[in-house]
Design an enzyme around this catalytic site. Structure first.
Site, PDB file in Angstrom:
ATOM      1  N   PRO A 148       0.824  -1.216   0.000  1.00 32.21           N
ATOM      2  CA  PRO A 148       0.000   0.000   0.000  1.00 32.21           C
ATOM      3  C   PRO A 148       0.856   1.262   0.000  1.00 32.21           C
ATOM      4  O   PRO A 148       1.914   1.315   0.636  1.00 32.21           O
ATOM      5  CB  PRO A 148      -0.791  -0.116   1.311  1.00 32.21           C
ATOM      6  CG  PRO A 148      -0.761  -1.563   1.665  1.00 32.21           C
ATOM      7  CD  PRO A 148       0.538  -2.079   1.155  1.00 32.21           C
ATOM      8  N   GLU A 149       0.397   2.268  -0.734  1.00 37.89           N
ATOM      9  CA  GLU A 149       1.102   3.548  -0.725  1.00 37.89           C
ATOM     10  C   GLU A 149       0.564   4.409   0.416  1.00 37.89           C
ATOM     11  O   GLU A 149      -0.406   4.057   1.101  1.00 37.89           O
ATOM     12  CB  GLU A 149       0.959   4.222  -2.082  1.00 37.89           C
ATOM     13  CG  GLU A 149       1.460   3.314  -3.207  1.00 37.89           C
ATOM     14  CD  GLU A 149       2.020   4.032  -4.405  1.00 37.89           C
ATOM     15  OE1 GLU A 149       2.349   5.231  -4.313  1.00 37.89           O
ATOM     16  OE2 GLU A 149       2.161   3.373  -5.457  1.00 37.89           O
TER      17      GLU A 149
ATOM     18  N   ARG B 166      12.255  -2.861  -8.498  1.00 41.87           N
ATOM     19  CA  ARG B 166      10.883  -2.380  -8.684  1.00 41.87           C
ATOM     20  C   ARG B 166      10.656  -2.034 -10.155  1.00 41.87           C
ATOM     21  O   ARG B 166      11.556  -1.552 -10.835  1.00 41.87           O
ATOM     22  CB  ARG B 166      10.620  -1.134  -7.819  1.00 41.87           C
ATOM     23  CG  ARG B 166      10.869  -1.322  -6.336  1.00 41.87           C
ATOM     24  CD  ARG B 166       9.885  -2.278  -5.707  1.00 41.87           C
ATOM     25  NE  ARG B 166       8.507  -1.844  -5.844  1.00 41.87           N
ATOM     26  CZ  ARG B 166       7.927  -0.953  -5.035  1.00 41.87           C
ATOM     27  NH1 ARG B 166       8.613  -0.383  -4.054  1.00 41.87           N
ATOM     28  NH2 ARG B 166       6.661  -0.631  -5.211  1.00 41.87           N
TER      29      ARG B 166
END
Length: 269
Positions: free
Chosen positions: A2-3, A258
């Site tokens: 989650p950001e 990423r």
């Protein structure tokens, strides 16, 4: 993972549901049982977030520090309380609702000094009123690392994840591999202002939308994005597809483990 906007939404929700009154705290799974016993029946003073970290503060100088990591989730339910389902690390029961935490990377009790140490290790959070964008720029401007890498470094800037990173760079036509030391102050100010706005909207609506109104499907006639994360975006998870602005193929590479998305025409080196 989650950001930051997700953690701020949780903090607002938990503060509304549980703060200001005694809370029943337990650990059906058992891994947090000793700590839960210290909190059970005490009053939650506040819930707040810093970046991707959620902090529940209780009477007696005790704060539960939660990091959801890749798999952690909080789920809230209205009463009556039901039997736990799955591996519930921590259960909170308030006046009208209860909440179950499953699968976090971290769930531990800190005192106020330890909370201060944690927050000192984190960079400013665009969603916090105490954030200092000048501090972030000083750190970025001294670095030879790419701006794409720096935006994900939680010790430099808190709460920004892969989606906001890719989208804010696209929105300001900044090549992701630009060294931080070569990013001008005007560009940084624009990035910061945009992050405050975009992440604030994420808190408000509960999803990440980064496409400007003139590029929305309702205006352009294109099909809405079909993705389990929801939200209209420019480049994130759009590798191999045409850029919504120029039609150039959106590219994908890997940076420090990423996925990184960008448009080579809109974000030229």
């Amino acid at each position: 993972m989650p950001e930051g906007h997700t953690l701020h939404r949780l903090a607002l929700l938990h503060h509304r549901l549980f703060a200001g009154r005694p809370v029943s705290v337990s650990s059906p799974q058992g891994r947090f049982a000793a700590e839960a016993a210290l909190l059970d029946g005490t009053t939650m003073i506040e819930a707040q977030a810093h970046g991707k970290h959620l902090l529940h503060t209780y009477d007696g100088d005790r704060t539960v520090h939660i990091h959801l990591g890749l798999y952690g989730t909080f789920v809230e339910y209205p009463k009556p309380v039901t039997e736990p389902v799955g591996q519930v690390r921590m259960r909170l029961i308030g006046a009208d609702h209860f909440s179950d935490l499953r699968g976090p990377t971290a769930c531990r009790i800190l005192n106020s000094a330890e909370v201060a140490e944690l927050q000192a290790r984190l960079g400013p959070d665009p969603l916090r009123s105490d954030a200092d964008p000048d501090l972030v720029f000083r750190r970025i401007s001294r670095s030879r690392s790419s701006i794409a890498a720096l935006l994900l470094d939680q010790s430099i800037l808190s709460g920004v994840g892969n989606v906001y990173r890719a989208e804010v760079l696209f929105r300001h036509n900044i090549p992701p591999m630009l060294p931080g030391a070569k990013l001008g102050r005007e560009s940084w100010d624009a990035i910061w202002t945009d992050l405050v706005f975009l992440m604030g909207e994420g808190v408000r609506v509960g999803r990440i939308d980064t496409v400007r109104p003139e590029h929305d499907p309702s205006v352009t006639g294109r099909a809405p994005r079909q993705d389990r994360h929801g939200g209209e975006v420019y480049v994130y998870r759009r590798a191999g597809m045409p850029c919504l602005i120029c039609g150039t193929t959106v590219l994908l590479t890997e940076l420090q483990g990423r996925k990184l998305y960008w448009c080579p025409d809109c974000q030229p080196e």
